[in-house]
Design an enzyme around this catalytic site. Structure first.
Site, PDB file in Angstrom:
ATOM      1  N   ASP A   1       7.393   7.751  -9.415  1.00  9.59           N
ATOM      2  CA  ASP A   1       8.040   8.664  -8.477  1.00  9.59           C
ATOM      3  C   ASP A   1       9.530   8.842  -8.749  1.00  9.59           C
ATOM      4  OD1 ASP A   1       8.645   6.060  -7.774  1.00  9.59           O
ATOM      5  OD2 ASP A   1       7.617   6.119  -5.853  1.00  9.59           O
TER       6      ASP A   1
ATOM      7  N   ASN B   1       4.957  -0.074   4.944  1.00  7.69           N
ATOM      8  CA  ASN B   1       3.901   0.656   5.665  1.00  7.69           C
ATOM      9  C   ASN B   1       2.652   0.835   4.802  1.00  7.69           C
ATOM     10  OD1 ASN B   1       4.745   2.547   3.838  1.00  7.69           O
ATOM     11  ND2 ASN B   1       5.493   4.025   5.327  1.00  7.69           N
TER      12      ASN B   1
ATOM     13  N   HIS C   1       2.626   1.977   1.656  1.00  6.97           N
ATOM     14  CA  HIS C   1       2.659   3.061   0.670  1.00  6.97           C
ATOM     15  C   HIS C   1       2.639   2.523  -0.760  1.00  6.97           C
ATOM     16  CE1 HIS C   1       7.350   3.313   0.854  1.00  6.97           C
ATOM     17  NE2 HIS C   1       7.027   2.741  -0.283  1.00  6.97           N
TER      18      HIS C   1
ATOM     19  N   GLU D   1       2.747   8.076   1.377  1.00  7.05           N
ATOM     20  CA  GLU D   1       2.922   7.520   2.717  1.00  7.05           C
ATOM     21  C   GLU D   1       1.590   7.515   3.461  1.00  7.05           C
ATOM     22  OE1 GLU D   1       5.574   6.063   3.264  1.00  7.05           O
ATOM     23  OE2 GLU D   1       7.395   7.258   3.069  1.00  7.05           O
TER      24      GLU D   1
HETATM   25  C1  GLP Z   1       9.806   2.388  -2.928  1.00  5.04           C
HETATM   26  C2  GLP Z   1       9.032   2.764  -4.183  1.00  5.04           C
HETATM   27  C3  GLP Z   1       7.715   2.033  -4.266  1.00  5.04           C
HETATM   28  C4  GLP Z   1       7.945   0.536  -4.041  1.00  5.04           C
HETATM   29  C5  GLP Z   1       8.521   0.325  -2.665  1.00  5.04           C
HETATM   30  C6  GLP Z   1       8.729  -1.134  -2.304  1.00  5.04           C
HETATM   31  O1  GLP Z   1       9.326   3.058  -1.831  1.00  5.04           O
HETATM   32  N1  GLP Z   1       8.786   4.176  -4.253  1.00  5.04           N
HETATM   33  O2  GLP Z   1       7.106   2.289  -5.522  1.00  5.04           O
HETATM   34  O3  GLP Z   1       6.752  -0.162  -4.205  1.00  5.04           O
HETATM   35  O4  GLP Z   1       9.773   0.995  -2.626  1.00  5.04           O
HETATM   36  O5  GLP Z   1       9.939  -1.596  -2.800  1.00  5.04           O
HETATM   37  P1  GLP Z   1      10.349  -3.110  -2.910  1.00  5.04           P
HETATM   38  O6  GLP Z   1       9.669  -3.636  -4.105  1.00  5.04           O
HETATM   39  O7  GLP Z   1      11.850  -3.058  -3.093  1.00  5.04           O
HETATM   40  O8  GLP Z   1       9.933  -3.752  -1.660  1.00  5.04           O
END
Ligand code: GLP
Length: 237
Positions: free
Chosen positions: A66, A135, A137, A142
């Site tokens: 993304d 959440n 995702h 989402e």
């Molecule tokens: C963002 C990214 C996700 C990732 C998430 C969790 O939303 N788009 O791909 O998994 O953050 O991030 P973290 O690993 O910092 O908790």
């Protein structure tokens, strides 16, 4: 879906590192799907170490999950920047084999369709790395995202915008939209590794493990995938 409980974050990163190494050794022109966020940082450190110890990354290709809409690749909070800083500038991957959605493309819909096509043209992702949002995702899919969704522009949820705001000086600077591979795109990967780490993930870890596949918790879609390994930091259970 196979669940592996890891003693700590370091061990989890090492396990993921070994799996990625195995993939690259098996297929030197492997197609990797990559994630951002804090979770895969340890894995990327492992891969840099492995590269320094002889793992050749010259022929791999990578597709990131993304990117924020509106952030240029040079923006320090863009995922282009993150990937350069935390992995690509340290290994010998070819620039032309790096794919990340362009969040400032003039025609975002076209950008999404081209991205989806580029994955297909390369033969599909061999190994996809994922983190999880609080959440549930994956990528920026989402809650409510369809399991057959493809690469598209999405509105970020209030929770995600709040979680991301720590990286931006002004609340108003936090992007509200992103381009993300769809859940359907992710499920097409041959193998998937979902990494779950970080104290804020305690609640979603329990929900994810206990819930049948439902779009309300996007990561549960992975339960339908044949070759998914979930690495969970023991402290979350
Ligand atoms: C963002 C990214 C996700 C990732 C998430 C969790 O939303 N788009 O791909 O998994 O953050 O991030 P973290 O690993 O910092 O908790």
């Amino acid at each position: 879906m196979k669940v592996i409980i890891e003693k700590n974050y370091e061990k989890m990163s090492q396990t993921a590192g070994r799996m990625v190494e195995e993939q690259i050794r098996q297929k030197p022109d492997a197609i990797l799907g990559l994630a951002t966020g804090s979770t895969p940082l340890g894995l990327y450190k492992e891969l840099i170490l492995k590269y320094k110890n002889g793992l050749d990354c010259l022929n791999i290709s990578t597709f990131n999950l993304d990117e924020y809409v509106g952030l240029a690749p040079e923006h320090p909070q863009s995922y282009h920047y993150y990937m350069r800083k935390n992995l690509f500038s340290h290994i010998n991957i070819r620039q032309e084999n790096i794919f990340i959605p362009n969040g400032i493309a003039p025609d975002l819909k076209k950008e999404c369709n081209n991205y989806e096509r580029a994955i297909k043209n390369k033969g599909g992702v061999d190994l996809q790395i994922l983190g999880i949002g609080r959440n549930g995702h994956i990528g920026f899919n989402e809650p409510g995202s369809e399991f057959d969704s493809k690469t598209r522009v999405v509105n970020l949820s209030k929770e995600t915008i709040k979680d991301n705001s720590r990286f931006f000086d002004e609340k108003s600077d936090v992007p509200q939209k992103a381009i993300t591979m769809g859940i359907g795109t992710i499920l097409q990967a041959e193998k998937i590794i979902l990494m779950i780490a970080g104290d804020s993930k305690r609640e979603i870890t329990k929900k994810f493990l206990a819930t049948e596949p439902t779009p309300e918790i996007p990561a549960t879609a992975l339960k339908k995938h044949k070759h998914t390994v979930v690495l969970i930091n023991k402290s979350l259970l």
